[in-house]
Each structure stands twice: as C-alpha cells, then as structure tokens.
Enzyme design. Sequence first.
Site, PDB file in Angstrom:
ATOM      1  N   CYS A   1      -4.631  -5.031 -12.409  1.00  0.00           N
ATOM      2  CA  CYS A   1      -5.496  -5.707 -13.557  1.00  0.00           C
ATOM      3  C   CYS A   1      -5.036  -7.040 -13.721  1.00  0.00           C
ATOM      4  O   CYS A   1      -3.760  -7.309 -13.619  1.00  0.00           O
ATOM      5  CB  CYS A   1      -5.525  -4.806 -14.821  1.00  0.00           C
ATOM      6  SG  CYS A   1      -5.853  -2.918 -14.594  1.00  0.00           S
TER       7      CYS A   1
ATOM      8  N   ARG B   1      -4.949  -9.568  -6.729  1.00  0.00           N
ATOM      9  CA  ARG B   1      -4.052  -8.597  -7.238  1.00  0.00           C
ATOM     10  C   ARG B   1      -4.542  -7.054  -6.676  1.00  0.00           C
ATOM     11  O   ARG B   1      -3.983  -6.091  -7.068  1.00  0.00           O
ATOM     12  CB  ARG B   1      -4.065  -8.734  -8.628  1.00  0.00           C
ATOM     13  CG  ARG B   1      -3.228 -10.137  -9.036  1.00  0.00           C
ATOM     14  CD  ARG B   1      -3.330 -10.341 -10.773  1.00  0.00           C
ATOM     15  NE  ARG B   1      -2.814  -9.419 -11.402  1.00  0.00           N
ATOM     16  CZ  ARG B   1      -1.558  -9.499 -11.932  1.00  0.00           C
ATOM     17  NH1 ARG B   1      -0.924 -10.499 -11.725  1.00  0.00           N
ATOM     18  NH2 ARG B   1      -1.160  -8.450 -12.696  1.00  0.00           N
TER      19      ARG B   1
ATOM     20  N   TRP C   1      -8.353  -2.419 -12.272  1.00  0.00           N
ATOM     21  CA  TRP C   1      -7.823  -1.388 -11.079  1.00  0.00           C
ATOM     22  C   TRP C   1      -7.552  -0.117 -11.731  1.00  0.00           C
ATOM     23  O   TRP C   1      -6.730   0.063 -12.698  1.00  0.00           O
ATOM     24  CB  TRP C   1      -6.359  -1.963 -10.636  1.00  0.00           C
ATOM     25  CG  TRP C   1      -5.875  -1.362  -9.515  1.00  0.00           C
ATOM     26  CD1 TRP C   1      -6.251  -1.819  -8.070  1.00  0.00           C
ATOM     27  CD2 TRP C   1      -4.870  -0.332  -9.358  1.00  0.00           C
ATOM     28  NE1 TRP C   1      -5.641  -0.802  -7.334  1.00  0.00           N
ATOM     29  CE2 TRP C   1      -4.842  -0.066  -8.094  1.00  0.00           C
ATOM     30  CE3 TRP C   1      -4.393   0.331 -10.258  1.00  0.00           C
ATOM     31  CZ2 TRP C   1      -3.816   1.024  -7.511  1.00  0.00           C
ATOM     32  CZ3 TRP C   1      -3.509   1.404 -10.091  1.00  0.00           C
ATOM     33  CH2 TRP C   1      -3.187   1.759  -8.387  1.00  0.00           C
TER      34      TRP C   1
ATOM     35  N   ASN D   1      -3.838  -4.854 -19.781  1.00  0.00           N
ATOM     36  CA  ASN D   1      -3.313  -4.563 -18.386  1.00  0.00           C
ATOM     37  C   ASN D   1      -1.939  -3.418 -18.923  1.00  0.00           C
ATOM     38  O   ASN D   1      -1.482  -3.664 -19.877  1.00  0.00           O
ATOM     39  CB  ASN D   1      -2.595  -5.715 -17.837  1.00  0.00           C
ATOM     40  CG  ASN D   1      -3.602  -6.513 -17.182  1.00  0.00           C
ATOM     41  OD1 ASN D   1      -4.572  -6.325 -17.016  1.00  0.00           O
ATOM     42  ND2 ASN D   1      -2.938  -7.562 -16.393  1.00  0.00           N
ATOM     43  N   GLY D   2      -1.944  -2.338 -18.176  1.00  0.00           N
ATOM     44  CA  GLY D   2      -0.745  -1.524 -18.421  1.00  0.00           C
ATOM     45  C   GLY D   2      -1.388  -0.100 -18.607  1.00  0.00           C
ATOM     46  O   GLY D   2      -2.738  -0.002 -18.445  1.00  0.00           O
TER      47      GLY D   2
ATOM     48  N   GLU E   1       8.549  -1.061   8.154  1.00  0.00           N
ATOM     49  CA  GLU E   1       7.816  -2.072   7.853  1.00  0.00           C
ATOM     50  C   GLU E   1       6.470  -2.254   8.676  1.00  0.00           C
ATOM     51  O   GLU E   1       5.362  -2.643   8.040  1.00  0.00           O
ATOM     52  CB  GLU E   1       8.831  -3.437   7.451  1.00  0.00           C
ATOM     53  CG  GLU E   1       7.804  -4.662   7.143  1.00  0.00           C
ATOM     54  CD  GLU E   1       7.113  -4.488   5.788  1.00  0.00           C
ATOM     55  OE1 GLU E   1       7.365  -3.498   5.126  1.00  0.00           O
ATOM     56  OE2 GLU E   1       6.163  -5.526   5.289  1.00  0.00           O
TER      57      GLU E   1
ATOM     58  N   LYS F   1       2.605  -2.013   7.286  1.00  0.00           N
ATOM     59  CA  LYS F   1       1.605  -3.132   7.436  1.00  0.00           C
ATOM     60  C   LYS F   1       0.397  -2.545   7.820  1.00  0.00           C
ATOM     61  O   LYS F   1      -0.511  -2.680   7.289  1.00  0.00           O
ATOM     62  CB  LYS F   1       2.162  -4.278   8.164  1.00  0.00           C
ATOM     63  CG  LYS F   1       3.215  -5.143   7.807  1.00  0.00           C
ATOM     64  CD  LYS F   1       2.781  -6.249   6.739  1.00  0.00           C
ATOM     65  CE  LYS F   1       2.798  -5.464   5.337  1.00  0.00           C
ATOM     66  NZ  LYS F   1       4.001  -5.394   4.642  1.00  0.00           N
TER      67      LYS F   1
ATOM     68  N   GLU G   1      -1.263  -0.019   5.383  1.00  0.00           N
ATOM     69  CA  GLU G   1      -1.956  -0.710   4.288  1.00  0.00           C
ATOM     70  C   GLU G   1      -3.133  -1.317   4.490  1.00  0.00           C
ATOM     71  O   GLU G   1      -4.061  -1.312   3.710  1.00  0.00           O
ATOM     72  CB  GLU G   1      -0.877  -1.990   3.844  1.00  0.00           C
ATOM     73  CG  GLU G   1       0.170  -1.637   2.987  1.00  0.00           C
ATOM     74  CD  GLU G   1       1.124  -2.602   2.690  1.00  0.00           C
ATOM     75  OE1 GLU G   1       1.450  -2.705   1.591  1.00  0.00           O
ATOM     76  OE2 GLU G   1       1.581  -3.555   3.507  1.00  0.00           O
TER      77      GLU G   1
ATOM     78  N   HIS H   1      13.662  14.996  16.763  1.00  0.00           N
ATOM     79  CA  HIS H   1      13.838  15.886  15.624  1.00  0.00           C
ATOM     80  C   HIS H   1      12.626  15.891  14.824  1.00  0.00           C
ATOM     81  O   HIS H   1      12.411  16.376  13.732  1.00  0.00           O
ATOM     82  CB  HIS H   1      14.935  15.480  14.737  1.00  0.00           C
ATOM     83  CG  HIS H   1      16.228  15.541  15.201  1.00  0.00           C
ATOM     84  ND1 HIS H   1      16.690  16.556  15.822  1.00  0.00           N
ATOM     85  CD2 HIS H   1      16.847  14.479  15.582  1.00  0.00           C
ATOM     86  CE1 HIS H   1      18.092  16.073  16.180  1.00  0.00           C
ATOM     87  NE2 HIS H   1      18.089  14.874  16.271  1.00  0.00           N
TER      88      HIS H   1
ATOM     89  N   LYS I   1      -1.678  -5.853  -5.514  1.00  0.00           N
ATOM     90  CA  LYS I   1      -0.265  -6.913  -5.266  1.00  0.00           C
ATOM     91  C   LYS I   1       0.926  -6.797  -6.015  1.00  0.00           C
ATOM     92  O   LYS I   1       2.046  -6.464  -5.804  1.00  0.00           O
ATOM     93  CB  LYS I   1      -0.874  -8.355  -5.458  1.00  0.00           C
ATOM     94  CG  LYS I   1       0.141  -9.250  -5.095  1.00  0.00           C
ATOM     95  CD  LYS I   1       0.323  -9.239  -3.563  1.00  0.00           C
ATOM     96  CE  LYS I   1       1.390 -10.165  -3.027  1.00  0.00           C
ATOM     97  NZ  LYS I   1       1.881  -9.502  -1.765  1.00  0.00           N
TER      98      LYS I   1
HETATM   99  C1  G6P Z   1       2.736  -3.291  -3.987  1.00  0.00           C
HETATM  100  C2  G6P Z   1       2.586  -4.561  -3.157  1.00  0.00           C
HETATM  101  C3  G6P Z   1       3.484  -4.379  -1.907  1.00  0.00           C
HETATM  102  C4  G6P Z   1       4.987  -4.830  -2.397  1.00  0.00           C
HETATM  103  C5  G6P Z   1       5.549  -3.894  -3.427  1.00  0.00           C
HETATM  104  C6  G6P Z   1       6.633  -4.228  -4.052  1.00  0.00           C
HETATM  105  O1  G6P Z   1       2.843  -2.241  -3.541  1.00  0.00           O
HETATM  106  O2  G6P Z   1       1.395  -4.113  -2.626  1.00  0.00           O
HETATM  107  O3  G6P Z   1       3.218  -5.776  -0.986  1.00  0.00           O
HETATM  108  O4  G6P Z   1       5.644  -4.893  -1.529  1.00  0.00           O
HETATM  109  O5  G6P Z   1       4.474  -3.762  -4.289  1.00  0.00           O
HETATM  110  O6  G6P Z   1       6.305  -5.371  -4.960  1.00  0.00           O
HETATM  111  P1  G6P Z   1       7.238  -6.574  -5.429  1.00  0.00           P
HETATM  112  O7  G6P Z   1       6.544  -7.372  -6.191  1.00  0.00           O
HETATM  113  O8  G6P Z   1       8.463  -5.778  -6.112  1.00  0.00           O
HETATM  114  O9  G6P Z   1       7.961  -7.102  -4.119  1.00  0.00           O
END
Ligand code: G6P
Length: 608
Positions: free
Chosen positions: A2, A27, A74, A100-101, A481, A485, A488, A504, A603
């Site tokens: 949010c 965000r 959100w 927010n929260g 990673e 990517k 996501e 395994h 985000k």
């Molecule tokens: C969310 C974002 C990711 C990020 C993660 C941790 O899931 O979508 O891209 O890696 O949070 O965020 P931070 O701000 O703590 O690196």
Amino acid sequence: MCGIIGYIGSKDAVPILAQGLKNLEYRGYDSAGIVTIYKGKLATAKCKGRIADLKSLLKKKVLRGNVGLGHTRWATHGVPSVVNAHPHLDCSGKISVVHNGIIENFQDLKENLKKQGCKIKSQTDTEVAAHLISKLYKGNLEAAVRGAVKKIKGSFALGVISSDEPGKIVAARRDSPLVVGLGSGENFIASDVAAILNYTKQVIYLEDNQMAVITKDSVNMLDMRGNKVNKDINTISYRQEDVQKRGFSHFMAKEIHEQPQVLSRIISCCVSRQNTIRFKDFNLDSSFLKKVENIIIIACGTAYHAGLVGKYIMESFLRIPTSVDYGSEFRYRKPVIRKNSLVIAISQSGETADTLAGVREAKKSKVRVLSICNVLGSSLTRESDSVIYTHAGPEISVASTKAYTAQIMTLYFLGLYLANLRNSLSKSYINGAIASLKKVPTKQREILQNSSAIKAIAKKHLHFGAFLYLGRNINFPTALEGALKLKEISYIPAEGYAAGEMKHGPIALIDEYRAVVCIANNSFVFDKMVSNIQETLARKGKIIAIATQGNKQLREYLKEIIFIPPIEEEFSPLLTIIPLQLLAYYIAVLKGYDVDKPRNLAKSVTVE
Ligand code: G6P
C-alpha cells in the site's frame, strides 16, 4: 504494498495526489482512492484497478479542494474492490483515513464498534480506525488519533483528515514507514519519498510511535503522549528523473542496465586512492570486529540470496561460521545467538517487516547489527548499530536486480575489510581482489551489450512449462536468484537447485518439456557441472548454459550458450546473474506481462 500520499496547501489537491499515487505504483497495488475536503465536506473517489482507472473516474467525478489524501491498496483483509479501497470514512462521513499496515485486533475493535452502533461497510481492518477515531473525537483530531492508536494492535502508517478541521492532516506511524514532506505554503505526508519527489526534497522521517500534525504552513512532530519532538530535516539526494524510465521500456530493463554504473559508484565509495577499503560513517569498532566469532545474516527475497553469496564470501575470507536466515524464520525459531556474533541485515528498502523483526529478535541478545541497505533513513538503518549503504539509487521494479549486485559487491568489500583487520587474507590477495572487483563493471557492460542474443534464447524458450536452474558453490545462490526472477515476472514455475542435489530429486522432472539453466562458468566445479549437463541431455532436457568466453567444450554438445567474460570463481556471481536477469525479463516481456508490476507481488513487504 500500500502507498500513502497526503497534501495540504493552496493548490488543487487532486492532480498532486494522483501524481503521487502514480509514483507509488511500483510498490504493487490492486485498487486506489482519493479523498479531499471541499466547502466543509469530504468527497471520495475510489476504484479497483490502476491509477489510470482512478484518473478516468476523476474525470467523471470531479473532486475539488486544497487538502486531501490518496492511497494505493494491496489487499490483505478483503478482496480488491471499491468498498474495500481506501480512503475509509466513519459513519458521519466527516473523518477519513488511509492506512498501511495491519490492525491485528480489528475483529475485536469491529465487534465493539458495532455494539456502539457503527455501520461497517468494508471487510478491511482499516475501516475500524476511521470509526474508532470518530468515537474518540471531541473537537481535536490529533487527540482522537492518539486515543485510537493506543487501542490499535499491529502496524500502521495512518493519514487522517476531518471536515470539522479542514486545515490539518494528522499522521501516525508504528512499524510502517511514513515521511513528512516540507514545501513552501504547502506540506505533504507520504509512505515513500517517491510519492512527493516532484514537489519537495526536504523530508522528516517519522519514527515508530510518532505523530505529525501538518497544516499548510506548519509541521508539528509529536510523540504518542502529545509531547513535541525535535526532528532533523533530511534532503533527498536523488532526483525525480532517477525514478523515471529514461528511454527504457521498463524500470526493470533500466535497472538491469544500470548495474555497471552502480558497482562503479560502490567501488569509488569503498576504495580509497591508497587502495584501502573504507565505509562512510561505519561505526563498529575494530576491537569488536576482531573478536567476532560468527556471522548471522538476516534477509528476505532477493536480499536473502545476496546473503547466501555473503556466506561463501565471509566463510572463505574470514574462516568464521556464517549462517543465513530468512527474517520470517529467524524471528520465530529461537535462534542461538552467541556473545561475539555480528548480525548483518540485508535489505533494499530497509522496511521489510520480517527482516526488521529478525533484527529486533537478534537485538534482544544484545548483539551488534550492521545493515546493508539502499534506502537512506529507512527503519532498518535507524534500528541498526551501523549501516553500509549500497548506493544503487531508487529501485522501482518489483523484481530486484541492481540492488542484488550492489548488495553482493558491498559484501565483497565488507569481507575484504574484515579480512584485512583480522589478518585472515594476505595483503596481496586483498589487492588482487580489489583489482578484480574494479574490472567487474566493464565485464557487466560486455554482457549487457549481448542482450539481443539473450532475447533470442528467451524467444525460443518462453513456451516451456517449467525451468530448473542449477548452480554450484558460490553460484548456487545465483541459481536460486535466477529462478526467482523468472517466476516473479513470467509466472513460469522455476526452481533453483544446488546441482549436486539434482540426483536427489529434480532429475525426476527432466524431459523434453523442461528447460534447464546451467551455470557452468570456468571454475573448479566446472567438470561437476558438465556431469549435470550430460545427465540432463541424456533425459532430453533443454539446456541453456552460462559459460565463460573461450569455452569450446560445451559448444560440442550445447546449442544455447550465453557467454560471460572470464572472472575468478569467487567474484563470478556479479556476472553470472546478469544473463539470468535478462532471460527472465525478455521471457516476461515476450509473454506480454507487466514486468514492473507483477501480479500479487509488492516492492516493499511492510507487513508480516
Ligand atoms: C519483496 C520484493 C523483493 C525483495 C524482498 C525483500 O518480496 O518484491 O524484490 O527482494 O521483498 O525486500 P528488501 O527491501 O528487504 O530487500
């Protein structure tokens, strides 16, 4: 997650609020809304969907006024819908709230409010805050907000207005970021500076359990008892154009291409002219750092993968045990934290709820916390004993790219700095390592120049139903990673695995419909990767390999190879991830997805 913006001044509030919400789009959100006060009355416009939808609505439903709040939601409690979108109103329609929260005790509060005759319309936790403030309102909005937050359990960044006091916005924070923006004859509140960068660079960060009462000409910062608190004014160093795409189709593409520049910036910040490593405002004393017996890294998401690379770095440079935990696990698993431990928290935003909770858990054992963070003044930086900033500039795309390599680069310098202090590496190794790291930006540029070849590979593989990413040693985190990517932003099931674990389990998945990305750069584990490649080929898996330029062996049996410049194994994660970021990006673009705003993701995950 949010987003909040609030404006009070002499200008028309709606365009400012709408622009602020647009800047917060990155965000992640599913609905949006605005409230203003005009001629002593509140007026709201809310919709499901995008800011573009809200703008269309605002053409039909014109809102006037010089004070207002805007929100992107959100969904947590209740589906994305107009009724659940913020701002929420009390029964009298005189008080409006954006939040927010998560209000954890909202059910109890709701039942109580219902008994007192409140008609609650939405399924959200937020609406109870509007009714609660209303019940406590005796002609002073800030006193009512203060009373309400005492009854609220959970996290909040709140923006509140009342048509009975049209000349003020009241804001309050606990565990969810909030800033006040200072203008001339106008002031702002926002959950993120990006919302107000078009209008001001002067900001005051609220800390937990602080409130702000802003009018067009004044800002009062208060604690939750109503006492004044003195706060520093911070100047935001980045510019509005830093949060624009600058000719790229997506923020993700721009941020992938920015990596050489970001790493060069880190090098010039961390390496002095005399070739020694230094960190600005680093205040952990050497005597403590020499005594450290183990390192605990806490992070989430992509930052967690950077932390895994950090484990390889710290253990090989310092020869001390290093563990890496998700914030969400660390906070609940009763971790053993020894006296001479150093906790390193890694976070792009510095606002991730689980990382912050992990840090708070660690601090109960009185250990020192060093954060590696990208956002100046964020909650994590304020709660840590010391900070190293990653200097990556604002990262807008939900899928993190430049923050990841910036975190890893910072971990290399931290590892070398500690190794020098503790004499665990020779001076010549350290000098050689610095020289190698200095060459990384140029090598990354070389890979980026080869983007079209990666796009062609993406085109051939976008219809595969699942991807497996295999890596070994320090590139095992790269495999994780790379898979993250892809899933996501393209929604293709993708798994990262330590190649040695293939037999395994994951080998059962391999057939002609499975794409297998093998990180097979030149290293002492190269031959082991070749065995994994052979095993995959024997089962008709389609391989995309990341290999070192000049490698002829793989050419004999593989068609799809992305070459990277030669680099020592220990620094290779800074290069091997680049083709994987591009591969994910192109697959998502070619599939027609909104790469910068993937579904269901946010985000900055500021709730648990
Ligand atoms: C969310 C974002 C990711 C990020 C993660 C941790 O899931 O979508 O891209 O890696 O949070 O965020 P931070 O701000 O703590 O690196």
